[in-house]
Write a protein that holds these residues in place. Sequence first.
Motif: not given
Length: 493
Positions: A93-101, A103-106, A169-170
Amino acid sequence: MKILFVSSEVFPLMKTGGLADVSGSLPAALSALGHDVRILMPAYPEAISAAETPNALSLRQAGSQLTLLSTRLPGTTVPLWLLDAPASFGRFGNPYLAPNGAPWPDNAERFALLARVAVDLTQDRLGLGWKPDVVHCNDWQTGLIPPLLSDEPNRPAVVFTVHNLAYQGLFPYETFQRLALPPRLWKMEALEFYGQLSFIKGGLVFADRINTVSPSYAEEIQTPEFGCGLDGLLRSRKSCLSGILNGIDDVAWNPATDPYLPAPYGPDTLERKKVNRTALRQRYGLPDDPEVAVLGMVGRMVEQKGVDLLIDILDDLLQLPVQLVVLGSGDKEFERCFERAAAACPERIAVTIGYDEPLAHLIEAGADIFLMPSRFEPCGLNQLYSQRYGTVPIVRKVGGLADTVEDATPERLAAGQASGIVFEPAKPAFLLEAVYRALALYREPEVWRAVCKCGMAKDFSWRKSASRYVGLYREALAGMNAGCSIADPRCAA
Ligand code: ADP
């Protein structure tokens, strides 16, 4: 020149937007100019599947084991390394966002890893027998490469390209600590941004040359209106900052050979464009009325793209002889607005929520008019595609849109130099007026044809821009030797 090109997305291996298009086409253009360019990107599962015969290289890095998959940028001879770290990048899926929209926490850890591997590559610590002269970093995901490289005695020159300053990227200070970044980087003149860790500042502060993807955006980001809080820093680096317009992949985006079109066409067979319009209408069950113009929009449904301006004029559009086809995804509220409008008026408005490359091509070819009312636009690619496809763009006079579309003023129309409709204030009434202007021209077939052909005749290939990047790399190499980086005390004044 040996160039390492680092990007978090590269078409056709992974794409969320224009960054992927640039990363998938600029390296090939540089290679055609005779340079030894190699790409590094994360090994997302989709990228591994799309890669041609990836060959695993198991390498030792700082005591741990690391796998790079060695392949080529599909359709080219450009070497490409996929950083295979399943715990970080093995997610669909999206390389930056988890399925819930969210950002991936890591994300910080993931792209810090990419940066560290890039640095090791430049020092040939992975034993690949290759050291670049220049590292070309792109957007915040690569922002830690320049500061980490600044510790290396034999570092390459660094170019940092801003594709969109709004994404920075903050992360909280704790992330800075967790990443074990050198403590000297925690200051306003380095990675700290109002108490947070800013990845993009790494690029803006430490790169030898910074550029953005259009000359206008390079100017705009030095102002408070477009600078996203970084305009002061950018003004201080003005002498190292420039704008280079993006080119397009003119093989993938060629209406004469586009495999996604039922009826490929060129400037001399423009009437065939209508066959594509019919196909687009059929797909959505829209009536095939020759008097009615099809307006198209493709892109991320976010405020940046002026999606809300379009939503505000939907009722007005229904009073006009137009149909609207929208493809995109993003803000859930915007998605719902379009879905509701399409459900209420299925014979006039059609929407597809999601990402669909073949459909994007069909809309570019099948629409008469392409809408891009962006609030800001670093370069924008869709207005370039639409001009190439003889689809007249309506754009706001901002960033790369202002640099690439010539407004249909009476003078330009008379001179055969008009390629679209340009409006200025980011207000619904001005977008609507631009649609009126476009429709007035549309009703004059000869004039319309001339505007379409003017756009089609433009050269949006990488030829010119790739040479400009080579010039930038040379400047970066010279600037590095002259100490032209604000992280360098000689340039700090
Ligand atoms: P940005 O990078 O800001 O999203 P650009 O205009 O520079 O905008 O590039 C967007 C690229 O992504 C274009 O190639 C466009 O066709 C493509 N794109 C955006 N959204 C979609 C979508 N939903 N389906 C297919 N392609 C899309």
